[in-house]
Design a protein around this motif. Structure first.
Motif, PDB file in Angstrom:
ATOM      1  N   MET A   1       0.847  -1.200   0.000  1.00 14.01           N
ATOM      2  CA  MET A   1       0.000   0.000   0.000  1.00 14.01           C
ATOM      3  C   MET A   1       0.877   1.241   0.000  1.00 14.01           C
ATOM      4  SD  MET A   1      -2.739   1.370   2.868  1.00 14.01           S
ATOM      5  CE  MET A   1      -3.968   0.121   2.515  1.00 14.01           C
ATOM      6  N   ASP A   2       0.467   2.256  -0.766  1.00 17.74           N
ATOM      7  CA  ASP A   2       1.128   3.551  -0.738  1.00 17.74           C
ATOM      8  C   ASP A   2       1.065   4.094   0.691  1.00 17.74           C
ATOM      9  OD1 ASP A   2       1.587   6.416  -0.899  1.00 17.74           O
ATOM     10  OD2 ASP A   2       1.234   6.270  -3.057  1.00 17.74           O
ATOM     11  N   PHE A   3       2.214   4.503   1.236  1.00 16.33           N
ATOM     12  CA  PHE A   3       2.274   4.999   2.612  1.00 16.33           C
ATOM     13  C   PHE A   3       1.265   6.124   2.835  1.00 16.33           C
ATOM     14  CE2 PHE A   3       4.032   8.040   5.712  1.00 16.33           C
ATOM     15  CZ  PHE A   3       4.129   7.222   6.830  1.00 16.33           C
ATOM     16  N   TYR A   4       1.062   6.956   1.825  1.00 15.91           N
ATOM     17  CA  TYR A   4       0.198   8.127   1.997  1.00 15.91           C
ATOM     18  C   TYR A   4      -1.274   7.838   1.730  1.00 15.91           C
ATOM     19  CZ  TYR A   4       4.572  10.582   2.502  1.00 15.91           C
ATOM     20  OH  TYR A   4       5.805  10.998   2.954  1.00 15.91           O
ATOM     21  N   LEU A   5      -1.606   6.560   1.500  1.00 15.98           N
ATOM     22  CA  LEU A   5      -3.006   6.136   1.519  1.00 15.98           C
ATOM     23  C   LEU A   5      -3.430   5.712   2.918  1.00 15.98           C
ATOM     24  CD1 LEU A   5      -3.757   3.941  -1.647  1.00 15.98           C
ATOM     25  CD2 LEU A   5      -5.040   5.944  -0.863  1.00 15.98           C
ATOM     26  N   LYS A   6      -2.457   5.416   3.755  1.00 18.42           N
ATOM     27  CA  LYS A   6      -2.723   4.903   5.098  1.00 18.42           C
ATOM     28  C   LYS A   6      -3.114   6.036   6.035  1.00 18.42           C
ATOM     29  CE  LYS A   6      -0.478   2.271   8.794  1.00 18.42           C
ATOM     30  NZ  LYS A   6       0.811   1.647   9.236  1.00 18.42           N
ATOM     31  N   GLN A   7      -4.229   5.850   6.743  1.00 15.01           N
ATOM     32  CA  GLN A   7      -4.624   6.851   7.732  1.00 15.01           C
ATOM     33  C   GLN A   7      -3.667   6.815   8.920  1.00 15.01           C
ATOM     34  OE1 GLN A   7      -6.811   9.046   7.090  1.00 15.01           O
ATOM     35  NE2 GLN A   7      -8.472   8.208   5.851  1.00 15.01           N
ATOM     36  N   THR A   8      -3.490   7.967   9.548  1.00 16.15           N
ATOM     37  CA  THR A   8      -2.681   8.064  10.751  1.00 16.15           C
ATOM     38  C   THR A   8      -3.596   8.183  11.962  1.00 16.15           C
ATOM     39  OG1 THR A   8      -2.596  10.476  10.760  1.00 16.15           O
ATOM     40  CG2 THR A   8      -0.954   9.312   9.395  1.00 16.15           C
ATOM     41  N   ALA A   9      -3.010   8.217  13.137  1.00 11.57           N
ATOM     42  CA  ALA A   9      -3.803   8.433  14.346  1.00 11.57           C
ATOM     43  C   ALA A   9      -4.549   9.765  14.279  1.00 11.57           C
ATOM     44  CB  ALA A   9      -2.902   8.394  15.575  1.00 11.57           C
ATOM     45  N   TYR A  10      -4.026  10.696  13.515  1.00 12.05           N
ATOM     46  CA  TYR A  10      -4.608  12.037  13.420  1.00 12.05           C
ATOM     47  C   TYR A  10      -5.661  12.123  12.322  1.00 12.05           C
ATOM     48  CZ  TYR A  10      -0.543  12.995  16.279  1.00 12.05           C
ATOM     49  OH  TYR A  10       0.388  12.953  17.289  1.00 12.05           O
TER      50      TYR A  10
END
Length: 284
Positions: A1-10
């Motif tokens: 998965m593209d790292f910037y598709l992943k949601q963060t805690a924020y």
């Protein structure tokens, strides 16, 4: 998965139903514009913001908190237009983070960027955050959801912000260090003391953290306490020079591992209305 598709805690929107949301980045930016009123936009939008909300809404670090406040104000789909009193009272960071969250949720890789806008005051680099999303060809495009409101007079498309109108923090750092930009023309213009090279340094730290999935508030700090130019040491200058000169994501990742740059579990928040306090961050 593209790292910037992943949601963060924020950016994680929790159980949000995205079924009715558009997928187009520009349309999503329009949705976000109608969900938030910047806490400095009361006069611009003809609305008196209640003092409590002016103080409290923008302390919401996480999209789940923003969505909770929006639901409490009006339990309606996010795509329905809202009156100013039904909107979240936030900052440019909140416009960018919510837009980023919705982009990720609907399948577009995105991140938020901290830097400086040159389109608010002539000759001034204003502390600002925008969204950046990845195009199908792998390139990145800047979007500023906040200035989509017709009361902003612009000479460019806010859905495709030129790189010389919003300048990421480390590019401003390089320009200041090279003498091309006066650091005293960089900062948060409403408060005179919030300007200078130290302020640019802080935004480099915020931008680096956001690129690694920690999208802090604009007034958060960690590492050495540096609140004026006199507090900058030669070591600090060398460290931020290295970040600004990094030529790859691997190099940035290595630099972010430096404890002076890594966001710890407990940070100092120099809040606008609540004073200085220690905050324990949520981890993904």
């Amino acid at each position: 998965m593209d790292f910037y598709l992943k949601q963060t805690a924020y950016s994680d929107p929790g159980s949000l139903d995205i079924g009715g949301l558009p997928r187009d980045p520009g349309e999503l930016a329009g949705v976000v514009r109608d969900l938030i009123i910047h806490r400095g936009e009361g006069e611009r939008l003809g609305h008196t913001i209640p003092e409590q909300r002016l103080h409290e809404d923008a302390e919401s670090r996480y999209v789940t908190e923003m969505l909770r406040i929006l639901r409490e104000l009006r339990d309606a789909p996010l795509t329905e237009p809202r009156a100013p009193e039904e909107r979240f009272v936030g900052t440019c960071r909140d416009f960018s983070l919510l837009h980023c969250s919705l982009l990720r949720a609907t399948g577009t890789p995105a991140r938020i960027r901290c830097g400086f806008g040159t389109y608010f005051l002539d000759g001034w680099y204003e502390d600002h955050w925008v969204t950046e999303y990845r195009l199908p060809d792998g390139s990145w495009r800047l979007v500023d959801p906040q200035v989509l409101h017709p009361s902003y007079t612009l000479d460019f498309d806010p859905l495709d912000v030129p790189r010389d109108r919003f300048v990421v923090a480390w590019d401003v750092w390089r320009a200041c260090r090279a003498g091309r930009v006066d650091p005293l023309r960089c900062g948060f213009s409403p408060i005179d003391r919030l300007k200078g090279l130290w302020f640019v340094r802080a935004n480099v730290g915020h931008d680096l953290a956001a690129l690694h999935g920690v999208e802090v508030l604009p007034w958060d700090g960690w590492g050495p306490e540096i609140l004026d130019d006199a507090s900058l040491t030669d070591d600090d200058l060398v460290l931020i020079d290295a970040v600004a000169a990094a030529g790859s994501e691997d190099e940035l990742r290595r630099l972010y591992g430096d404890p002076r740059l890594t966001v710890p579990d407990v940070i100092t928040s120099y809040t606008t209305y609540r004073g200085v306090r220690q905050v324990t961050l949520r981890r993904g």
